[in-house]
Design a protein around this motif. Structure first.
Motif, PDB file in Angstrom:
ATOM      1  N   MET A  98       0.830  -1.197   0.000  1.00 32.94           N
ATOM      2  CA  MET A  98       0.000   0.000   0.000  1.00 32.94           C
ATOM      3  C   MET A  98       0.869   1.252   0.000  1.00 32.94           C
ATOM      4  O   MET A  98       1.687   1.448   0.897  1.00 32.94           O
ATOM      5  CB  MET A  98      -0.894   0.020   1.243  1.00 32.94           C
ATOM      6  N   LEU A 107      -9.639  -1.072   0.682  1.00 38.05           N
ATOM      7  CA  LEU A 107      -9.080  -2.418   0.581  1.00 38.05           C
ATOM      8  C   LEU A 107      -9.931  -3.444   1.328  1.00 38.05           C
ATOM      9  O   LEU A 107     -10.075  -4.585   0.884  1.00 38.05           O
ATOM     10  CB  LEU A 107      -7.647  -2.437   1.113  1.00 38.05           C
ATOM     11  N   ALA A 290     -11.226  -5.886  -7.430  1.00 37.51           N
ATOM     12  CA  ALA A 290     -10.922  -4.496  -7.101  1.00 37.51           C
ATOM     13  C   ALA A 290     -11.677  -3.536  -8.018  1.00 37.51           C
ATOM     14  O   ALA A 290     -12.240  -2.534  -7.562  1.00 37.51           O
ATOM     15  CB  ALA A 290      -9.419  -4.252  -7.198  1.00 37.51           C
TER      16      ALA A 290
END
Length: 303
Positions: A98, A107, A290
């Motif tokens: 990250m 996330l 994602a």
């Protein structure tokens, strides 16, 4: 012949500073460590360290081996970890790096459905890198890099995940709370709260304050998002954050989001992965989840 344990020794001595501490960290005797290095020096025909007072200084050959170790030792560790998981009936290990402090909220929305779909894949999240996120990715410390500031190079592919606006966040009681937008000069006396990142890498400085020759009255470092928002809620400071993050926390804190400048400051979140590499299927699956989460969970997404 250069072997893995030689690279581990050189890396440990560089990290801990002395042969004694390196030997303890590697669970070796100091004599065994010294013997291994002398044998390697004899094979290579060149010294690896030179005495510099009480300290050891790497020679040119030593620096070469240290750099080699920094590249390949993480790859050894990753291969062993994945092989162990496979041996235990698990499919693999996904290591996410990250470079976006506020992105943990995002996330969590990605990891939960990913784990549900891939229960046999271990997930590890890293934010502290020895040499930075890009080097961690290329050095096989991580498999996916989450970043809003991509460094483009042929060895890395970037997938845009979410387009968003970077905004100034203040308390509703703040004098700027009702402003349509703010100028750099209006922040000259403010207390700015930021994550522990170099100011040159923070957009509020690099894209807003510094080009205008303006600095804030006080700059405070806050590590936790919730603490930062609580301070803003109490009118104890201001910050620059993604608008989607402000919207996510609106039910917990009273916050006002204001446009930075006459033209909105736009950003994009990316997932970076290594190019030309046979990646496990679960990495592609993570990227797919994602994108899906970004499109459905947040209002300002990539089309």
């Amino acid at each position: 012949m250069i072997e893995r344990h030689h690279l581990r020794i050189i890396s440990a001595v560089q990290e801990f500073g002395t042969l004694t501490e390196a030997a303890m960290a590697l669970h070796l005797t100091q004599s065994a460590l010294s013997h291994a290095i002398r044998k390697l020096e004899n094979q290579l025909g060149t010294p690896i360290w030179q005495k510099d007072g009480r300290n050891l200084r790497l020679t040119a050959s030593g620096e070469l081996l240290l750099n080699l170790g920094q590249r390949v030792l993480p790859q050894f560790e990753h291969a062993e970890a994945v092989a162990s998981l496979i041996a235990n009936g698990q499919q693999g290990l996904l290591r996410i790096g990250m470079e976006c402090h506020p992105c943990y909220k995002w996330l969590l929305k990605v990891v939960a459905p990913f784990i549900e779909q891939h229960p046999h894949v271990e997930v590890d999240v890293k934010q502290a890198f020895q040499f930075g996120g890009m080097k961690a990715l290329l050095g096989y410390e991580i498999d996916v890099l989450v970043t809003p500031d991509p460094l483009y190079m042929p060895s890395v592919d970037y997938l845009p995940i979410m387009d968003y606006e970077h905004v100034l966040v203040v308390s509703p009681q703040h004098s700027l709370a009702k402003a349509a937008f703010v100028t750099p000069e209006q922040l000259a006396q403010e207390t700015l709260l930021t994550y522990p990142v170099e100011p040159s890498r923070l957009d509020i400085f690099s894209r807003f304050l510094t080009p205008a020759g303006v600095n804030v009255g006080k700059h405070k470092i806050i590590e936790a998002t919730e603490i930062m928002l609580a301070l803003i809620h109490a009118n104890r400071g201001i910050s620059a954050l993604p608008r989607w993050l402000v919207e996510e926390y609106q039910s917990d804190y009273s916050l006002s989001a204001i446009q930075l400048g006459q033209t909105a400051m736009r950003k994009t979140m990316y997932l970076g992965t290594r190019t030309n590499e046979a990646s496990p299927n679960y990495i592609e699956a993570f990227k797919h989840v994602a994108v899906k989460v970004a499109k459905h969970a947040f209002s300002q997404t990539v089309s």
